[in-house]
Design a protein around this motif. Structure first.
Motif, short mmCIF file in Angstrom:
data_model
loop_
_atom_site.label_atom_id
_atom_site.label_comp_id
_atom_site.label_asym_id
_atom_site.label_seq_id
_atom_site.Cartn_x
_atom_site.Cartn_y
_atom_site.Cartn_z
N VAL A 859 0.84 -1.18 0.00
CA VAL A 859 0.00 0.00 0.00
C VAL A 859 0.89 1.25 0.00
CG1 VAL A 859 -1.81 1.28 1.19
CG2 VAL A 859 -1.81 -1.23 1.22
N VAL A 860 0.70 2.10 -1.04
CA VAL A 860 1.40 3.38 -1.13
C VAL A 860 0.53 4.42 -0.46
CG1 VAL A 860 2.41 5.10 -2.66
CG2 VAL A 860 2.51 2.67 -3.27
N LEU A 861 0.95 4.88 0.71
CA LEU A 861 0.16 5.85 1.45
C LEU A 861 0.27 7.25 0.87
CD1 LEU A 861 1.00 4.67 5.07
CD2 LEU A 861 -0.98 4.06 3.67
N ASN A 862 1.41 7.60 0.32
CA ASN A 862 1.61 8.94 -0.24
C ASN A 862 2.67 8.83 -1.32
OD1 ASN A 862 1.33 11.62 -0.66
ND2 ASN A 862 2.33 12.29 1.23
N ARG A 863 2.59 9.75 -2.27
CA ARG A 863 3.57 9.77 -3.35
C ARG A 863 3.92 11.21 -3.67
NH1 ARG A 863 0.00 6.86 -7.90
NH2 ARG A 863 1.93 7.00 -9.12
N THR A 864 5.01 11.38 -4.35
CA THR A 864 5.52 12.73 -4.62
C THR A 864 4.63 13.48 -5.59
OG1 THR A 864 7.76 11.90 -4.27
CG2 THR A 864 7.54 14.03 -5.37
N SER A 865 4.17 12.81 -6.62
CA SER A 865 3.38 13.48 -7.66
C SER A 865 2.35 12.50 -8.20
CB SER A 865 4.28 13.97 -8.79
OG SER A 865 3.51 14.44 -9.88
N VAL A 866 1.21 13.06 -8.57
CA VAL A 866 0.16 12.19 -9.13
C VAL A 866 0.54 11.72 -10.53
CG1 VAL A 866 -1.67 13.23 -7.77
CG2 VAL A 866 -1.06 14.23 -9.97
#
Length: 1213
Positions: A859-866
């Motif tokens: 699970v990726v909770l947050n990422r740098t850019s959409v």
């Protein structure tokens, strides 16, 4: 021959290569707007077969990138799929063949669903397949966001009125695009005419109809703010009437470098009606007569009739036999050609303007070669905002021919002898003479008038002859004119020519009064004038006789014109600023009357030159003649001659550096001769005047504030250059943008915008490929300039600054650089986005049985850019293995790859990946096995696109670990015996049942073995034969060596999990019968029991399960409780009898021993024979089948339930 075959091989290769088919398609991706008309070209080369090739177009939609959707074909009308059939048939999608090997795909009304990967395919026409037969490109369809709006209106204007129209142009495209804006005028059904346009490269241009007006500043296009484009026409003309509208186009640069207009929009139109003023005019040419004699004057009048002449501008040109004589512009200054300029300088010709509508050409002395046709042409001119004139309508009247006749008679009069002057002392006369003059001292050029009065005593009886003589300063006497007694007037020999032009005249005013007039006197006319009067009377014979003679004289002094002639040049403003005015005065002394012509020429030596050239001449007749190199002065210079003196003022307005230099005036004193010719009496040159024209003091100030800008790549870099103060409201600015890198000594030029708004890219922009990412804007305030670097990259970091040049328009409409200044620096740092990638760190423990499915979640909770792309890697740590091994890998282009662990553990068919939502990745391992146990985790890499389109890894993170334990099923095997202890008779059968009460799995298989349990060391459960005893003894010895277990286990029969029988125990060989009564109940029957079979028996069960790899393994084993079997011996009564009686005992065992031995041998032999006979009868009754080691059964190892196996006598024939 050795070289022959290699050559052939190379020729074959070249031949094949030359025939290789190659299909090329327009390079993508192409960005196009919805609703536009798009074309995509496709070429094929290197093919064989017919020259005309066919083309088929397909698309791979983003929703199904592996599925081909056919669009259109040049050969097959049924080729399109249903979703495109209607558009193809309706002509909205078609293929245009350019050449036999080239075609264009047309989509006339592009839709959003048309986005995807297009493939151009060419069916094979070659003998064999070789090369490429298709090519692909990407098409991206974006919304059409271009907006072009203007207020629809109807305007009523009058000729020469200004016109201003505004248009709003905007776009919201995410792509980097350029806009072009054009203003057009349309009349009725005529083709629209481009008034002025701003190209996508920010260059202004107009059509031929408006080009001249644009160059003169009559037509302007100004950008106000970000979206407003204003059209200005300063002086409307009737031809400007029509509908004005603006048209905008949005351009994008394709991958091949060419620019494409994605969409065009036009605004509502403004109807402009132009009411013309009455501009009609007529011209007529007049003269008094058309027949002349040589020497006579002639005057031509060109009369202009028009309304409002003083407020209009007209130019007049005079022509003789179609050759130009002179031109006169709106400033009424004539310019003559070289031939007629000489005659004008001699006073023989004059071109002038006598009134607002009257232009005169006058020739004072006609020549015979002046015969011919004369005409004038009048041209109306329009004055532009810059002060220049442009020609409008021209008209000319009919030619007027004149004829000049030569003189036919030259009359010469000789002085008669009788008119000789009589000596003094002759007869006294009764007359007296008195001479009077109008002045005794005159200025050269003034007229002399003498009167000679004759007084007589009494009544006049005769007649008078009068002679006027001049005695000059050298006492030389000459006859001026005389009048004989008949009244005939004749000039003297030296005055003959002057008299013929009327320069000397003598007249008898009254019978006794005579006058002499000398017009336009000359210095040589100075002297003593005498009047000699002779009185005549008629004698008796009728002859005339002299009665008397009298004389009188007067002294005339003539002052020469050039006496004291001097000229001085003065100026009160030796130093002026651009656009200021300055005056130069040429003061002439002495003060001459208006009749004395003085011509004044201003001469000019520009700065940096050594020669003077004539600037302008105020001619002797009051005309103005400009020099050949004075074009820049004409529109800004006024020349004025004082009415009360010959002083000439030169006024120069809007001074520029071209007017800087040394000035000098040259005055020429002229005298008009009796024959209307001119003689230059003197020339005087003034002192030098140096005029310095200085540029304005600059007030340019550029903001020096320093700024630090830190931003993330792919964002725009907004750079501002602010002009805080400027010298003039009309200042224009050239802005040069520089960037300084730490590794460079000097800044590098990015972009230059000239004062005329032209763009020039610098070397840095070319080297770094910035042309497509730069956007320049000048704000409406005029002093703020912005440079935007789109899609910033890390390499764009540096120190940015602007270099501002202030430009002003000089009075001669040439731009000059006044000042320059450098702004403060903006330190720009472009960094990659801060890594915000974060994965779930949840730890997990998962225990699961074999053959089940496990789910591993990342699970990726947050990422740098959409817009980033992720790669996901699953790996595992195996027990006792320190290095991790990759299980699977999902690349950023969504391609799934197996890791090395997948090959080792045969995972390729058992792995499944799904992503139910963004950032959630689930890896399923199906049909797990024990070897799949381990510690699992995932590692995610986040990739971002650089502004140049190159992907780079920005961050990575590892999720929490999940410990996976794959267990085999819990052993639930339970075995019991359902047959209690039994006692059987000898030769009877007994049963050994093996009952499985419970099992671990329904997929279980069982291996069953029956054992006979015996006690070691002499204890025995029954009588054994000799051989058995020996075997038992040997077994006991070996058992003692191996184990201390007192129980000896002898296998009766074993059946494996694959239903294969093991060997039978030797004591029971041939006497065993196996049955499988149910899946969990096994029975072994021992036939023909004997006392040796007495003892304990047990069954041993092994439970086998299949692994996920379909391999069988032993899960557990269980042994039943012992079953006691007692076999009764029928010889037991006799034995007791014998043993109880000693005599009988000895009788039986000692005496009859040989008999018993023989009997035993006989029994053994019988038994041996019966055994052989049973072997020979195998298959008849089925009993011997009990000894088959591998019975033939209808049984498959894949069956879920083991078969019921029953073997008994008679079962097999």
């Amino acid at each position: 021959m050795k070289c022959f075959f290699p050559v052939l091989s190379w020729l074959a290769v070249l031949g094949v290569a030359s025939a290789q088919r190659q299909v090329t398609v327009q390079e993508g991706p192409l960005y196009r707007t919805e609703g536009s008309h798009i074309t995509i070209w496709c070429n094929v080369s290197g093919y064989q077969g017919p020259s005309e090739q066919n083309f088929q177009w397909s698309i791979y939609l983003p929703s199904a990138p592996q599925r081909e959707v056919q669009i259109v074909s040049t050969v097959d009308s049924s080729f399109p799929y249903a979703i495109y059939t209607q558009r193809v048939r309706g002509g909205k999608i078609y293929v245009e063949r350019i050449q036999g090997n080239s075609a264009l795909l047309h989509i006339t009304d592009l839709q959003a669903r048309d986005a995807g990967e297009y493939e151009c395919h060419t069916p094979n026409t070659d003998e064999r397949y070789f090369g490429s037969y298709s090519a692909k490109m990407d098409l991206v369809v974006i919304p059409d966001s271009l907006q072009t709006t203007a207020v629809p209106q109807t305007l009523h204007k009058v000729e020469q009125d200004p016109l201003e129209l505004s248009c709003e142009v905007s776009t919201e495209s995410d792509q980097h695009s350029h806009l072009s804006v054009s203003w057009l005028r349309r009349k009725g059904g005529e083709k629209p005419v481009e008034v002025i346009a701003l190209s996508r490269d920010f260059i202004l241009h107009s059509s031929s109809e408006y080009a001249q007006r644009q160059s003169l500043g009559e037509v302007r296009l100004d950008k106000l703010g970000r979206t407003t484009f204003r059209l200005t026409l300063f002086h409307l003309q009737p031809s400007d009437q029509g509908e004005f509208y603006c048209e905008a186009a949005e351009w994008i640069q394709d991958p091949d470098g060419s620019w494409y207009a994605m969409t065009r929009k036009r605004s509502e139109g403004a109807i402009v009606n132009v009411q013309p003023t009455d501009k009609e005019f007529t011209v007529r040419l007049e003269t008094d007569k058309r027949l002349h004699t040589v020497g006579e004057p002639v005057e031509f009048r060109c009369i202009l009739e028009a309304q409002n002449i003083p407020d209009r501008y007209f130019a007049v040109s005079w022509a003789f036999n179609s050759s130009l004589i002179a031109t006169m512009g709106p400033n009424a200054v004539p310019v003559l050609n070289s031939e007629f300029a000489h005659r004008e300088a001699k006073g023989q010709l004059k071109v002038s303007k006598e009134g607002d509508g009257v232009f005169v050409l006058k020739i004072y002395h006609l020549r015979q070669e002046d015969s011919g046709k004369y005409n004038c042409r009048v041209t109306e001119r329009e004055k532009t905002v810059t002060g220049e004139f442009i020609d409008k309508e021209s008209k000319r009247p009919k030619n007027i021919p004149i004829v000049v006749l030569p003189l036919t008679d030259n009359w010469v009069v000789k002085v008669p002898q009788q008119h000789q002057i009589l000596p003094q002392g002759h007869l006294e006369s009764s007359i007296s003479v008195e001479v009077a003059s109008n002045a005794s001292v005159i200025l050269e050029g003034e007229d002399l008038h003498f009167s000679c009065s004759v007084r007589t005593v009494g009544r006049l009886q005769g007649r008078f002859s009068v002679i006027w003589q001049l005695v000059d300063r050298q006492n030389r006497r000459s006859n001026v004119m005389w009048l004989d007694r008949d009244g005939t007037v004749q000039p003297g020999s030296s005055y003959w020519e002057r008299s013929s032009f009327g320069g000397v005249q003598m007249e008898q005013v009254q019978p006794n009064s005579f006058s002499l007039g000398i017009f336009n006197s000359r210095k040589e006319d100075e002297g003593q004038y005498e009047c000699h009067v002779t009185e005549w009377v008629r004698a008796v014979d009728g002859e005339w006789q002299i009665v008397g003679e009298r004389r009188a004289s007067t002294l005339i002094s003539i002052t020469a014109l050039d006496t004291g002639f001097a000229v001085t040049a003065i100026s009160r403003t030796p130093g002026v600023t651009y656009s200021d005015s300055f005056d130069l005065q040429c003061i002439i002394k002495p003060h001459y009357p208006s009749r004395v012509p003085v011509s004044v020429t201003w001469r000019f030596q520009p700065v940096g030159t050594v020669e003077f050239h004539d600037l302008v001449t105020f001619t002797r007749d009051g005309g103005v003649q400009w020099g050949d190199r004075s074009s820049t002065f004409r529109t800004r210079t006024a020349i004025e001659k004082a009415e009360s003196s010959n002083n000439v003022r030169l006024s120069i307005s809007r001074a520029s550096d071209t007017e800087a230099g040394k000035y000098q005036c040259v005055a020429e004193l002229w005298r008009r001769n009796y024959n209307n010719t001119w003689t230059r009496l003197a020339e005087r040159t003034s002192n030098l005047l140096e005029i310095r024209v200085l540029q304005p003091v600059t007030k340019l100030q550029v903001s020096k504030s320093k700024r630090t800008l830190t931003l993330v790549e792919n964002r725009p870099i907004q750079l501002n250059c602010s002009v805080k103060s400027q010298t003039s409201q009309n200042s224009h600015f050239a802005v040069l943008w520089y960037v300084h890198k730490p590794s460079d000594a000097d800044g590098k030029l990015i972009l230059k915008t000239t004062h005329s708004s032209a763009f020039e890219y610098g070397t840095y922009a070319e080297e770094e490929g910035l042309r497509g990412r730069l956007q320049f804007e000048r704000h409406a305030s005029g002093g703020l300039f912005s440079l935007t670097v789109q899609r910033a990259e890390v390499s764009d970091s540096g120190s940015y600054y602007c270099h501002v040049e202030e430009w002003l328009l000089s009075p001669n409409y040439a731009w000059y650089k006044l000042a320059e200044e450098v702004s403060g620096r903006t330190e720009v740092t472009v960094k990659q986005p801060d890594s915000r990638l974060k994965l779930s760190q949840a730890q997990g423990n998962l225990s699961i049985l074999e053959t089940r499915q496990i789910q591993l979640e990342c699970v990726v909770l947050n990422r740098t850019s959409v817009t980033s792309q992720l790669t996901v890697e699953w790996f595992v740590w195996k027990p006792n293995h320190p290095e991790r091994e990759t299980v699977a890998h999902l690349s950023r282009d969504a391609t799934f790859h197996y890791g090395e662990q997948a090959a080792k553990n045969n995972l390729k068919g058992r792995l499944h990946l799904e992503s139910p939502s963004s950032g959630v990745y689930r890896l399923f391992i199906q049909n797990v096995a024990v070897q799949d146990s381990g510690t699992y985790s995932c590692r995610v890499e986040e990739w971002l696109p650089s502004p140049s389109g190159v992907w780079y890894k920005r961050a990575e993170d590892t999720a929490g670990q999940t410990v996976v334990t794959v267990m085999r099923p819990d052993a639930a095997l339970q075995v019991d015996t359902v047959v209690p202890n039994a006692t059987v008779s000898e030769k009877a059968a007994f049963q050994l049942d093996c009952s499985i009460l419970s099992r671990s799995s329904q997929d279980s298989r069982f291996a069953v073995a029956w054992y006979s349990l015996r006690t070691k060391g002499g204890g025995k459960r029954g009588s054994l034969g000799i051989e058995e005893q020996e075997e038992e003894e040997e077994g006991e010895v070996s058992e003692d060596e191996d184990s201390e277990d007192p129980t000896e286990r002898v296998v009766l029969l074993s059946v494996g999990p694959d239903a294969v029988f093991g060997p039978e125990g030797s004591p029971w060989e041939g006497r065993l019968r196996f049955q499988r009564l149910s899946p969990l109940l096994y029975r072994l029957t021992v036939l023909e029991a004997n006392p040796h079979d007495t003892g304990n028996y047990s069954c041993h069960v092994e439970e086998w399960l299949p692994s996920p790899q379909k391999e069988w393994y032993r899960l557990t084993e269980e042994e039943s409780a012992p079953i006691g079997i007692r076999v009764l011996d029928t010889s037991s009564t006799l034995q007791s009898l014998i043993c109880s009686n000693d005599a009988l005992f000895y009788f039986v065992f000692f005496y009859p021993f040989p008999i018993f031995g023989i009997l035993i041998i006989t029994i053994l032999l019988v038994r041996f024979k019966s055994r052989n006979s049973s072997k020979n009868s195998e298959g008849k009754n089925g009993v011997p089948l009990l000894w088959i080691k591998e019975p033939h059964l209808n049984y498959s190892p894949t069956c879920l339930e083991p078969p019921v196996l029953s073997i008994h006598p008679g079962a097999i024939d």
